[in-house]
Structure formats: C-alpha cells, structure tokens
Design an enzyme around this catalytic site. Structure first.
Site, PDB file in Angstrom:
ATOM      1  N   ALA A  10       0.848  -1.191   0.000  1.00 47.10           N
ATOM      2  CA  ALA A  10       0.000   0.000   0.000  1.00 47.10           C
ATOM      3  C   ALA A  10       0.885   1.244   0.000  1.00 47.10           C
ATOM      4  O   ALA A  10       2.029   1.205   0.430  1.00 47.10           O
ATOM      5  CB  ALA A  10      -0.895  -0.011   1.226  1.00 47.10           C
TER       6      ALA A  10
ATOM      7  N   GLY B  19       0.424  -5.354   0.465  1.00 43.64           N
ATOM      8  CA  GLY B  19      -0.682  -5.404  -0.481  1.00 43.64           C
ATOM      9  C   GLY B  19      -0.313  -6.093  -1.786  1.00 43.64           C
ATOM     10  O   GLY B  19      -1.163  -6.700  -2.440  1.00 43.64           O
TER      11      GLY B  19
ATOM     12  N   GLU C 211      -0.691  -9.673  -1.134  1.00 44.09           N
ATOM     13  CA  GLU C 211      -2.122  -9.981  -0.976  1.00 44.09           C
ATOM     14  C   GLU C 211      -2.843  -9.987  -2.323  1.00 44.09           C
ATOM     15  O   GLU C 211      -3.732 -10.801  -2.558  1.00 44.09           O
ATOM     16  CB  GLU C 211      -2.751  -8.965  -0.022  1.00 44.09           C
ATOM     17  CG  GLU C 211      -2.259  -9.167   1.416  1.00 44.09           C
ATOM     18  CD  GLU C 211      -2.652  -8.018   2.331  1.00 44.09           C
ATOM     19  OE1 GLU C 211      -2.229  -6.883   2.031  1.00 44.09           O
ATOM     20  OE2 GLU C 211      -3.373  -8.247   3.310  1.00 44.09           O
TER      21      GLU C 211
ATOM     22  N   GLU D  95       3.599  -5.511   7.309  1.00 43.33           N
ATOM     23  CA  GLU D  95       2.761  -4.495   7.957  1.00 43.33           C
ATOM     24  C   GLU D  95       3.081  -4.327   9.440  1.00 43.33           C
ATOM     25  O   GLU D  95       3.049  -3.220   9.980  1.00 43.33           O
ATOM     26  CB  GLU D  95       1.271  -4.852   7.813  1.00 43.33           C
ATOM     27  CG  GLU D  95       0.712  -4.680   6.413  1.00 43.33           C
ATOM     28  CD  GLU D  95       0.934  -5.885   5.521  1.00 43.33           C
ATOM     29  OE1 GLU D  95       1.684  -6.811   5.918  1.00 43.33           O
ATOM     30  OE2 GLU D  95       0.371  -5.904   4.409  1.00 43.33           O
TER      31      GLU D  95
END
Ligand code: NAD
Length: 663
Positions: free
Chosen positions: A471, A516, A519, A539
């Site tokens: 992200a 991300g 993911e 994270e």
C-alpha cells in the site's frame, strides 16, 4: 533466524563503516581489530560518518541539532570496540573484513567458529576469495556466506550476497533479510571470481584499457568520451584513481587469472604506476595529478567505437553470468545500477537497443575487435525465439504493449492477447496500491469479464525491479477513516469477484511482492514467481496488520503456523521458500516468467468455463473466508487508529526505529 546482535572483525577501511551501518539500523554491534589504536580508528570512522549523515539532515532541516546529537549518541552507543573476542558468545551475525589473504581469513573463521554460538552466521566481505575455502575452516560451512559491501560502505547501497558451495538456503535468506534490515540493497550471486559487479565492470573497462594502450589515446579524452556518452558515471581512468590503482590492479589480476587475458586485459601503464607507488587519489598521483592527466595521447578518435566496445563487452559478460546461473537477470542489472552506476544497466540497455541489433553488433565486433565479443548463447537463443527486447514485448525483461486507449500514465494498463489479457501494474516508483490503482484494476476486470474472448487475466508489473511494494504508506497516513474503509471494501470486493469468476487469474510475480502486493497475488488463482521474486507481509513493522486479506488467504495457502510466522515477523521470504510452503505454484528463471505465465493463461483459459467457475467457487469461495475478511477489516480499522500505528508509520517515513507503547 533473527539478528539481535552483530559483530564486525577488522576495523579498517570497510569495517568501521560497516559497523556504523549496522548500528544506524538499531542493531548492537561489536567492532574487533588486533590493536586498540586500530579499533579506535574504526570507531572514529563510524563517528565521522554518523556526524556527516546527521549533519546533512540538520542542514536540510529534517531534524534539529539536539535531535541529531541524541541520535548520534544512540547510534555510536550501539558500537562496542574490542581487541579480544569478548562479547562474541551471543552474536548472531559476524562480518569478517580483515585484509584479503586466504590464510588470514581462514584463521579468523576458525577462531569465530570456536567463539560464536553454533547458530551464528559467519559472513565475509571478501571481494575476490572463495567463500567455500573460508567455510572449510569451520564446522558450519552451511552458515558461511559472502556479504560484499562496496566502498564507501556507508553510502553505497549494494551488497552482494555470495553463495558458497555449502551455503544453505536459510543462510542466504537470513543474509538477504539482514542486508535489507540495515537498509542495503542485496543481490544474490554464486562465488565465481568478481561476483557480479566487479566482473562485468572490469570486463568492460579492460576493453577500454586495451584500446587506449593500443592506440595511445589520451586518458582524459577517453574518460570524457565515456562519461559524455553516459555509458558510465565517470571515465575508467578517473574511477581507477578514486578507487586506488593497487586495489583495481589486484582485482584485474585476479580476474585475468580466472578468466584469461582475452576477456580481461590489464593496463600495462597502471602496473608501472603501482610499482612506482602512484596509487591514485590516496597518494596524490595516479593517471591524473591534481586533476590534470599525466601523459599526453591522441585526442582525435571514434567516440562511437569506444562506447560500443564498453557497452558490448559489458553485455557479453552479463550474458555469461546469466548463462552460468551465477545471478538472475534482475540481480545482474540491479547490481550494475546500484554498484557501478551503469544506467541503463547492460541487459535493459540491450533490450532497448533490440537484441537482434545487439547480436549483429557483437558478430561484427567479434570479427573486427576480437573473440572476446563472441555472441553468448543466451542472446542467440532469445533472438531465435523472436524475443528482440522492448519492441516485441520480451527480451531479457518483459515489456508492456498496452491496447490503444491506454495512455501512458495510467496506473494499470490492459494488453489484450489471443484468449487472455494482461493487466500491467505501472505506477512508478513502487507500484504501490492506492485508491486509483484499485479502481483502475476494477475497471479492467469488468472489461475482461465482459469480453467473451478473454478467459484468463495475467497480473504483471511493468517495473522490472519490483512487482508491488504494498500500500502507498505516505498516502495511507493521510487519508481519513471513511476513505480508508472505502479502499478496503473496494479491494476486497474486487478480489472476491476475481475468485468467484470463470475467468482465471494468474499473478506473474517478477520481484518484490510485499504487503498489499503479496495480498493481490494471493487473490489470484495461480502465482508464478521469477527466481528473483520475494514475498512478505511487513505491515507489523509499521504497527499495523495486513488489510487486503493477508490474515485470511495466507493461512489458507500455507497453513496457520507459517502464516502466523510471516505475519508476526514481517520478514520476507524468497521465491524458492514461497514455493516450498505453497505460496506460489511455480518458480521459473526471471527471463522465462512471462512465457510461463502466458502458457498457464492459455492452458487454464481453455478449460470449460462452468467447471472453472464451480471449482474456483467451491475451493476459495467459502463463507468462512467472507467472515474472516470482515474480522480482518474490523481489526485493521482498530489497529490503524492506535498510537502504535501512528508511531510505526512516522518512524518508517523518518527511517528510524519505532518505539511501541501498546496503546
Ligand atoms: P584494511 O586493511 O583497511 O582493514 C583490515 C583491518 O583488519 C585492519 O585494521 C587490520 O588490522 C585488521 N585485522 C587484520 N587481522 C585481523 C584479525 N586477525 N582480527 C581482527 N582484525 C584484523 O582492509 P579493507 O580495505 O577494509 O578490506 C577488508 C576486506 O574488505 C577485504 O577482504 C577486502 O577485499 C574487502 N573489500 C574492500 C573494499 C575496499 O574498497 N577497501 C571494498 C569491498 C570489499
């Protein structure tokens, strides 16, 4: 394995700065030499570097003078000088940086083997010696690895992680992660002489040495021609003066002994200068004296020929590394960019030129200038496959060829092929995920779903050096809660639509897929990884948790134990390890990634649609997953509002260690 405490043996030119780099990353480090004065010199070096770095931040008004003083004290407080092996009983990672003599290194490794815990990794900063010979002096050859910094170690970001004959994959991984922890850029390579950077750079430079001496060219005119043509950041003679003629000669002789004089010519004038004690900047005189060249020479010559010889020779050597499996496409080019300043680096440059054009140029060069330009097999093979570089969509790297209507500048671009499509992530510099990326991806997905002829979608990166770094942290830190929640909802909805569709999705992961990015790949049906790929959910290091399904899809793919480990440590894993634990379906050589992904797209895209949809729905479409995602969303929102999250993100952006309070 985790590194809580490190040690550096040898506090000379390299050792002092290496200790400083480790301490700056928040890790306590011992710095050992054989006499107190030498240790003190190393500590002084660390202090100078620290003051220069923090002074720079004060000047740019990033931190106050008081903050700088406090930080300097903290960093230097983590370095402990030593002349005996006191304190080595609980180290986890040792970097040996003693002079370049194998008997000395072996003696040091034998001592380290006896004095450090059995789990500790013993690394060497050697530029040229065999890691395996050092490993032989220990009872733990699997834990011996090369860890080659570049001079000056506090500034140069590259570290070559060198695999010896017995180095285990776990050791390679720990060394890679440790390099990242101390904010360096690791590349992996085999223990062949010169590793990646010295070998390719010297090969290209030796060709320039040869021409300069054969044609008696002006050293300064040669330097100017090469730097003006932007094939190297500075001319080879200027660079040699900076690095030290003795150091460069030593490396050149080693490479010539290893690979022969056809490819590695040694400048005879340099030998004479070294014999006379003129070693370049460090003694005041080398090829230059106070900025002026010390000898005259021909100033009129064909600049194009000179730059071609440099560029083509670098390409040949880079191809040989690849052919011999010493390093991957990505690591070779990344190494030459970060370690030698070659921009574009040799393989990407050839892709831009056209591999057919490069091959023809090499064939001519081999006739005109010598056998050292003989075109490497891998180049012939790629050209035979029709992979001619950027113009055909694939060369050493893959290139997007988006459909009409996808302007440059869109963060995700669609390329329609026969029966399948590719969604190219193209958001410089790191393909980081933002609301824009997700909504563009969702639009592309809608289009793909509505086209009868497209039955599979490949998710790929237009950036050869990374897949997706996660992200967008900076943007993330600024968005309000409602917008953040919306982004989560949109992303989850998209991934669920993908999972329940009759269209197959394939992630072609070329390099780093973190947070991300990982993911997103897990939201696809199949993941093909290049050897250079790495995966991770970091994270937690920011005080937050995965938000795009990392707590849900990861355990479903790799089991609870490994998923917990990855999510709790935040440490990355290699493509090989990702394959072993079931996170990816296949690992392929970098330059075969796109062919492999396309083959999967053709195969799975040709399967009966109803059956595909039913299999996908029943495999990954369970109600438990929806519930799990809701739980993750709630937890993410809660954690994101905490003090720890604010501290983690602030510390990350300020490049300092976070301080957790549990609030
Ligand atoms: P250096 O001579 O400047 O420093 C070596 C230090 O090791 C000296 O202070 C010496 O006293 C100490 N030493 C010798 N024996 C020791 C022992 N038994 N225990 C502890 N300390 C001992 O050398 P350097 O330039 O820092 O190079 C060190 C290593 O790094 C070499 O392997 C070299 O090839 C490699 N390297 C050097 C450079 C460079 O540009 N200098 C770049 C990359 C890698």
């Amino acid at each position: 394995m985790f590194v809580f405490k490190a040690a550096v043996v040898g506090a000379g030119t390299m050792g002092g700065e290496i200790a400083q780099v480790i301490a700056s990353a928040g890790i306590p480090v011992l710095l050992k030499d054989i006499q107190q004065e030498l240790v003190d010199l190393g500590l002084k070096k660390a202090e100078e570097v620290t003051n220069a770095q923090l002074g720079g931040l004060v000047e740019k008004q990033k931190i106050s003078r008081e903050q700088a003083d406090a930080q300097a004290q903290e960093i230097l407080g983590r370095i402990t000088g030593a002349i005996e092996y006191e304190g080595f009983g609980d180290v986890d990672f040792v970097i040996e940086a003693v002079p370049e003599r194998i008997e000395l290194k072996q003696a040091v490794f034998a001592e380290l083997d006896a004095i450090t815990p059995g789990h500790a990794i013993l690394a060497s900063n050697t530029s040229s010696l065999a890691i395996s010979e050092m490993a032989d002096a220990t009872s733990r050859p699997d834990k011996v690895v090369g860890f080659h910094f570049f001079y000056p170690a506090s500034i140069m970001r590259l570290v070559e992680i060198v695999e010896g004959a017995d180095t285990s994959p776990e050791t390679m991984q720990t060394a890679t992660t440790f390099a990242q922890t101390i904010r360096k850029l690791p590349i992996a390579c085999g223990e062949e002489p010169g590793f990646v950077v010295n070998r390719v750079l010297n090969s290209a430079i030796s060709e320039i040495w040869r021409v300069q001496e054969e044609k008696d060219l002006s050293v300064k005119a040669v330097d100017d021609a090469l730097s003006q043509a932007r094939v190297a950041p500075m001319g080879p003679f200027f660079l040699t003066d900076l690095l030290g003629l003795d150091t460069v000669l030593h490396v050149a002789e080693h490479l010539q002994e290893s690979y022969g004089s056809e490819s590695f010519y040694i400048h005879q004038g340099m030998k004479a200068l070294v014999a006379a004690g003129d070693l370049g900047a460090k003694t005041g005189k080398g090829f230059y004296d106070d900025g002026q060249p010390r000898s005259e020479g021909e100033t009129e010559f064909d600049h194009e020929e000179l730059t071609q010889r440099f560029v083509l020779k670098a390409l040949v050597e880079a191809c040989l590394l690849l052919e011999d499996g010493i390093a991957t496409v990505r690591d070779i080019d990344l190494g030459l960019m970060a370690g030698a300043g070659l921009v574009p680096p040799p393989l990407a440059r050839a892709d831009q030129t056209g591999l057919d054009v490069a091959l023809a140029a090499l064939e001519r060069a081999a006739v005109q200038w010598g056998e050292q330009f003989r075109p490497p097999l891998i180049l012939r093979r790629l050209v035979a496959q029709g992979r001619l570089g950027a113009k055909t969509g694939q060369g050493f790297f893959a290139y997007k060829q988006p459909d009409d209507g996808f302007e440059q500048g869109e963060a995700v671009q669609l390329e329609t092929c026969d029966g399948y499509a590719i969604a190219w992530l193209d958001r410089p510099p790191a393909n980081s995920l933002s609301s824009q990326v997700i909504s563009e991806l969702a639009r592309i997905w809608e289009h793909v779903e509505s086209e009868d002829g497209i039955r599979a979608l490949i998710l790929a990166s237009a950036n050869p050096m990374l897949f997706c770094a996660g992200a967008d942290i900076k943007a993330f830190a600024q968005i309000d809660e409602a917008t953040g929640a919306e982004l989560l909802d949109e992303t989850h909805a998209l991934l669920r639509r993908m999972e329940c569709s009759s269209t197959v999705t394939i992630a072609a992961v070329n390099a780093v897929a973190f947070g991300g990015g990982c993911e997103l790949a897990m939201g696809c049906d199949v993941r093909i990884a290049a050897q250079s790929a790495s995966f991770g959910q970091p994270e937690i290091n920011l005080g937050i948790i995965p938000g795009f399904g990392g707590t849900q899809r990861l355990p479903r793919l790799v089991g609870t134990a490994r998923a917990l480990e990855l999510n709790l440590t935040g440490d990355p894993i290699s493509a090989e390890e990702a394959f072993e634990i079931g996170l990816v379906n296949r690992v392929v050589p970098d330059h075969e990634l796109h062919d492999a992904a396309r083959a999967w797209a053709r195969k799975l895209g040709g399967q009966p649609p109803l059956a595909v949809a039913a299999i996908k729905r029943t495999t990954a479409g369970d109600a438990d997953l929806d519930q799990g995602i809701e739980a993750e969303k709630d937890a993410f929102g809660e954690i994101f509002r905490s003090d720890d999250a604010r501290e983690g993100i602030t510390a990350f952006l300020a490049k300092r260690s976070p301080r957790w309070t549990g609030r």
